[in-house]
Design a protein around this motif. Structure first.
Motif, PDB file in Angstrom:
ATOM      1  N   GLY A 124     -23.362 -26.380 -12.757  1.00  0.00           N
ATOM      2  CA  GLY A 124     -23.364 -24.930 -12.838  1.00  0.00           C
ATOM      3  C   GLY A 124     -24.363 -24.348 -13.813  1.00  0.00           C
ATOM      4  O   GLY A 124     -25.367 -24.981 -14.159  1.00  0.00           O
ATOM      5  N   GLN A 125     -24.069 -23.144 -14.279  1.00  0.00           N
ATOM      6  CA  GLN A 125     -25.020 -22.417 -15.114  1.00  0.00           C
ATOM      7  C   GLN A 125     -24.276 -21.637 -16.194  1.00  0.00           C
ATOM      8  O   GLN A 125     -23.213 -21.071 -15.951  1.00  0.00           O
ATOM      9  N   VAL A 126     -24.856 -21.633 -17.391  1.00  0.00           N
ATOM     10  CA  VAL A 126     -24.357 -20.817 -18.492  1.00  0.00           C
ATOM     11  C   VAL A 126     -25.392 -19.734 -18.764  1.00  0.00           C
ATOM     12  O   VAL A 126     -26.583 -20.036 -18.936  1.00  0.00           O
ATOM     13  N   ILE A 127     -24.944 -18.484 -18.764  1.00  0.00           N
ATOM     14  CA  ILE A 127     -25.853 -17.372 -19.055  1.00  0.00           C
ATOM     15  C   ILE A 127     -25.331 -16.629 -20.275  1.00  0.00           C
ATOM     16  O   ILE A 127     -24.174 -16.215 -20.318  1.00  0.00           O
ATOM     17  N   PHE A 128     -26.211 -16.496 -21.258  1.00  0.00           N
ATOM     18  CA  PHE A 128     -25.891 -15.754 -22.474  1.00  0.00           C
ATOM     19  C   PHE A 128     -26.629 -14.425 -22.436  1.00  0.00           C
ATOM     20  O   PHE A 128     -27.863 -14.402 -22.381  1.00  0.00           O
ATOM     21  N   VAL A 129     -25.896 -13.319 -22.449  1.00  0.00           N
ATOM     22  CA  VAL A 129     -26.541 -12.020 -22.618  1.00  0.00           C
ATOM     23  C   VAL A 129     -26.749 -11.821 -24.113  1.00  0.00           C
ATOM     24  O   VAL A 129     -25.803 -11.590 -24.868  1.00  0.00           O
ATOM     25  N   ASN A 130     -27.982 -11.944 -24.526  1.00  0.00           N
ATOM     26  CA  ASN A 130     -28.374 -11.848 -25.915  1.00  0.00           C
ATOM     27  C   ASN A 130     -28.754 -10.401 -26.220  1.00  0.00           C
ATOM     28  O   ASN A 130     -28.046  -9.477 -25.864  1.00  0.00           O
ATOM     29  N   SER A 131     -29.889 -10.175 -26.822  1.00  0.00           N
ATOM     30  CA  SER A 131     -30.334  -8.831 -27.203  1.00  0.00           C
ATOM     31  C   SER A 131     -31.763  -8.930 -27.696  1.00  0.00           C
ATOM     32  O   SER A 131     -32.210 -10.003 -28.129  1.00  0.00           O
ATOM     33  N   ARG A 168     -27.711 -25.586 -15.866  1.00  0.00           N
ATOM     34  CA  ARG A 168     -28.790 -24.693 -16.276  1.00  0.00           C
ATOM     35  C   ARG A 168     -28.291 -23.717 -17.340  1.00  0.00           C
ATOM     36  O   ARG A 168     -27.130 -23.318 -17.334  1.00  0.00           O
ATOM     37  N   VAL A 169     -29.197 -23.321 -18.234  1.00  0.00           N
ATOM     38  CA  VAL A 169     -28.849 -22.395 -19.314  1.00  0.00           C
ATOM     39  C   VAL A 169     -29.908 -21.308 -19.394  1.00  0.00           C
ATOM     40  O   VAL A 169     -31.107 -21.595 -19.498  1.00  0.00           O
ATOM     41  N   THR A 170     -29.465 -20.067 -19.358  1.00  0.00           N
ATOM     42  CA  THR A 170     -30.368 -18.918 -19.383  1.00  0.00           C
ATOM     43  C   THR A 170     -29.940 -17.942 -20.469  1.00  0.00           C
ATOM     44  O   THR A 170     -28.749 -17.671 -20.640  1.00  0.00           O
ATOM     45  N   SER A 171     -30.921 -17.402 -21.193  1.00  0.00           N
ATOM     46  CA  SER A 171     -30.681 -16.299 -22.122  1.00  0.00           C
ATOM     47  C   SER A 171     -31.335 -15.046 -21.566  1.00  0.00           C
ATOM     48  O   SER A 171     -32.498 -15.081 -21.139  1.00  0.00           O
ATOM     49  N   VAL A 172     -30.596 -13.942 -21.583  1.00  0.00           N
ATOM     50  CA  VAL A 172     -31.108 -12.645 -21.153  1.00  0.00           C
ATOM     51  C   VAL A 172     -31.164 -11.744 -22.382  1.00  0.00           C
ATOM     52  O   VAL A 172     -30.169 -11.597 -23.094  1.00  0.00           O
ATOM     53  N   TYR A 173     -32.344 -11.150 -22.625  1.00  0.00           N
ATOM     54  CA  TYR A 173     -32.556 -10.327 -23.810  1.00  0.00           C
ATOM     55  C   TYR A 173     -32.803  -8.872 -23.403  1.00  0.00           C
ATOM     56  O   TYR A 173     -33.942  -8.447 -23.240  1.00  0.00           O
ATOM     57  N   PRO A 174     -31.727  -8.082 -23.251  1.00  0.00           N
ATOM     58  CA  PRO A 174     -31.934  -6.678 -22.887  1.00  0.00           C
ATOM     59  C   PRO A 174     -32.354  -5.855 -24.110  1.00  0.00           C
ATOM     60  O   PRO A 174     -31.906  -6.102 -25.238  1.00  0.00           O
ATOM     61  N   GLY A 175     -33.212  -4.873 -23.858  1.00  0.00           N
ATOM     62  CA  GLY A 175     -33.431  -3.837 -24.847  1.00  0.00           C
ATOM     63  C   GLY A 175     -32.252  -2.888 -24.819  1.00  0.00           C
ATOM     64  O   GLY A 175     -31.197  -3.184 -24.247  1.00  0.00           O
ATOM     65  N   ARG A 176     -32.424  -1.722 -25.413  1.00  0.00           N
ATOM     66  CA  ARG A 176     -31.302  -0.774 -25.484  1.00  0.00           C
ATOM     67  C   ARG A 176     -30.839  -0.392 -24.078  1.00  0.00           C
ATOM     68  O   ARG A 176     -31.624   0.061 -23.256  1.00  0.00           O
ATOM     69  N   THR A 177     -29.551  -0.608 -23.838  1.00  0.00           N
ATOM     70  CA  THR A 177     -28.958  -0.407 -22.517  1.00  0.00           C
ATOM     71  C   THR A 177     -27.836   0.618 -22.617  1.00  0.00           C
ATOM     72  O   THR A 177     -27.010   0.564 -23.532  1.00  0.00           O
ATOM     73  N   ALA A 178     -27.812   1.548 -21.675  1.00  0.00           N
ATOM     74  CA  ALA A 178     -26.800   2.598 -21.679  1.00  0.00           C
ATOM     75  C   ALA A 178     -25.402   1.996 -21.565  1.00  0.00           C
ATOM     76  O   ALA A 178     -25.184   1.048 -20.816  1.00  0.00           O
ATOM     77  N   GLY A 179     -24.467   2.567 -22.327  1.00  0.00           N
ATOM     78  CA  GLY A 179     -23.093   2.098 -22.270  1.00  0.00           C
ATOM     79  C   GLY A 179     -22.373   2.375 -23.572  1.00  0.00           C
ATOM     80  O   GLY A 179     -22.949   2.926 -24.520  1.00  0.00           O
ATOM     81  N   PRO A 180     -21.104   1.992 -23.657  1.00  0.00           N
ATOM     82  CA  PRO A 180     -20.311   2.268 -24.856  1.00  0.00           C
ATOM     83  C   PRO A 180     -20.903   1.686 -26.134  1.00  0.00           C
ATOM     84  O   PRO A 180     -20.844   2.321 -27.197  1.00  0.00           O
ATOM     85  N   MET A 181     -21.472   0.483 -26.058  1.00  0.00           N
ATOM     86  CA  MET A 181     -22.055  -0.105 -27.262  1.00  0.00           C
ATOM     87  C   MET A 181     -23.235   0.717 -27.762  1.00  0.00           C
ATOM     88  O   MET A 181     -23.394   0.960 -28.963  1.00  0.00           O
ATOM     89  N   GLN A 182     -24.063   1.182 -26.835  1.00  0.00           N
ATOM     90  CA  GLN A 182     -25.225   1.987 -27.228  1.00  0.00           C
ATOM     91  C   GLN A 182     -24.786   3.328 -27.805  1.00  0.00           C
ATOM     92  O   GLN A 182     -25.405   3.847 -28.752  1.00  0.00           O
ATOM     93  N   ALA A 183     -23.724   3.898 -27.252  1.00  0.00           N
ATOM     94  CA  ALA A 183     -23.193   5.144 -27.811  1.00  0.00           C
ATOM     95  C   ALA A 183     -22.720   4.926 -29.242  1.00  0.00           C
ATOM     96  O   ALA A 183     -22.956   5.773 -30.126  1.00  0.00           O
ATOM     97  N   LYS A 184     -22.083   3.784 -29.510  1.00  0.00           N
ATOM     98  CA  LYS A 184     -21.634   3.464 -30.861  1.00  0.00           C
ATOM     99  C   LYS A 184     -22.819   3.282 -31.797  1.00  0.00           C
ATOM    100  O   LYS A 184     -22.796   3.743 -32.944  1.00  0.00           O
ATOM    101  N   VAL A 185     -23.868   2.599 -31.323  1.00  0.00           N
ATOM    102  CA  VAL A 185     -25.062   2.400 -32.146  1.00  0.00           C
ATOM    103  C   VAL A 185     -25.662   3.740 -32.550  1.00  0.00           C
ATOM    104  O   VAL A 185     -26.008   3.967 -33.719  1.00  0.00           O
ATOM    105  N   HIS A 186     -25.773   4.649 -31.596  1.00  0.00           N
ATOM    106  CA  HIS A 186     -26.339   5.959 -31.903  1.00  0.00           C
ATOM    107  C   HIS A 186     -25.472   6.714 -32.909  1.00  0.00           C
ATOM    108  O   HIS A 186     -25.990   7.401 -33.800  1.00  0.00           O
ATOM    109  N   GLN A 187     -24.172   6.582 -32.771  1.00  0.00           N
ATOM    110  CA  GLN A 187     -23.277   7.233 -33.725  1.00  0.00           C
ATOM    111  C   GLN A 187     -23.500   6.678 -35.126  1.00  0.00           C
ATOM    112  O   GLN A 187     -23.567   7.432 -36.105  1.00  0.00           O
TER     113      GLN A 187
END
Length: 229
Positions: A124-131, A168-187
């Motif tokens: 299988g595959q492990v995917i880490f949503v990083n940043s 397989r192992v994948t890292s995903v590095y999103p920039g600023r993404t809309a959502g509750p976490m981003q709203a908290k960051v802005h606050q």
């Protein structure tokens, strides 16, 4: 039918990924922090199964999973849950450090350890949503960035260790993404939040699914997703 275990399926990127996999008929196993949250996730994704385990307390994950039914094989483990608290290094308490390190790094490591047998069976595959913070640390972001830099190290080491087992192992590095976490960051930054300025979670989900669905003759190790406007 593929079986995926997903953390963070309740909102943001995790919800977008879970929705896409659910719509195409894949089998979902959604990790929830408590029974109440599990009930909410089950209502959002009819037919999906839930597991209860608190990522904030990684020492208890082994016990928690042992009390529940876990499939004999998994096609993917998708680490999408995360927490963030900004602040200067000179003011961060051990509690703030531990809360982010536990959820963002130690729990993914422990959950991966516990589920590697099932992932090896299916190759299988492990995917880490990083940043983006997992690649570069800015002022006020020290604890969060440290947890995400650690997550990159975890993924890189795991990739080499599990290659002989076909995982397989994948890292995903999103920039600023809309959502509750981003709203908290802005606050926390004292800024006005406008979701339209940032990446839609569906776009990150598209990148993640591209890595997940790539034919087995290839693999995507790292994916960086940045705002297009």
């Amino acid at each position: 039918m593929a079986t995926h275990l997903i953390t963070g399926a309740g909102s943001g990127i995790g919800a977008a990924v879970a929705r896409r996999l659910h719509e195409r008929g894949d089998d979902l196993l959604l990790l929830a922090r408590d029974a109440g949250r599990a009930k909410e996730l089950a209502s959002l994704f009819p037919g999906a199964r839930t597991l209860v385990g608190d990522l904030a307390n990684p020492d208890r994950l082994s016990w928690a999973l042992a009390q529940q039914s876990v499939p004999d094989r998994l096609d993917s483990l998708l680490h999408i849950a995360g927490v963030i608290d900004l602040g200067p290094i000179g003011e961060l308490t051990p509690k703030t450090w531990h809360s982010q390190l536990n959820v963002n790094l130690v729990a993914p490591a422990e959950l991966t350890r516990l589920l590697l047998p099932q992932l090896r069976i299916s190759h299988g595959q492990v995917i880490f949503v990083n940043s983006g913070a997992g690649l570069s640390a800015n002022a006020q972001w020290g604890a969060y960035a440290a947890s995400k830099h650690g997550l990159k190290a975890l993924a890189d080491a795991l990739r080499q260790e599990e290659k002989p087992h076909g995982v397989r192992v994948t890292s995903v590095y999103p920039g600023r993404t809309a959502g509750p976490m981003q709203a908290k960051v802005h606050q926390q930054e004292g800024k006005e939040y406008d979701a339209a300025r940032w990446i839609d979670p569906e776009s990150v989900a598209t990148a993640l699914l591209a890595a997940l669905d790539l034919p087995r003759d290839a693999q995507i190790d790292d994916v960086t997703v940045r705002p297009g406007r």
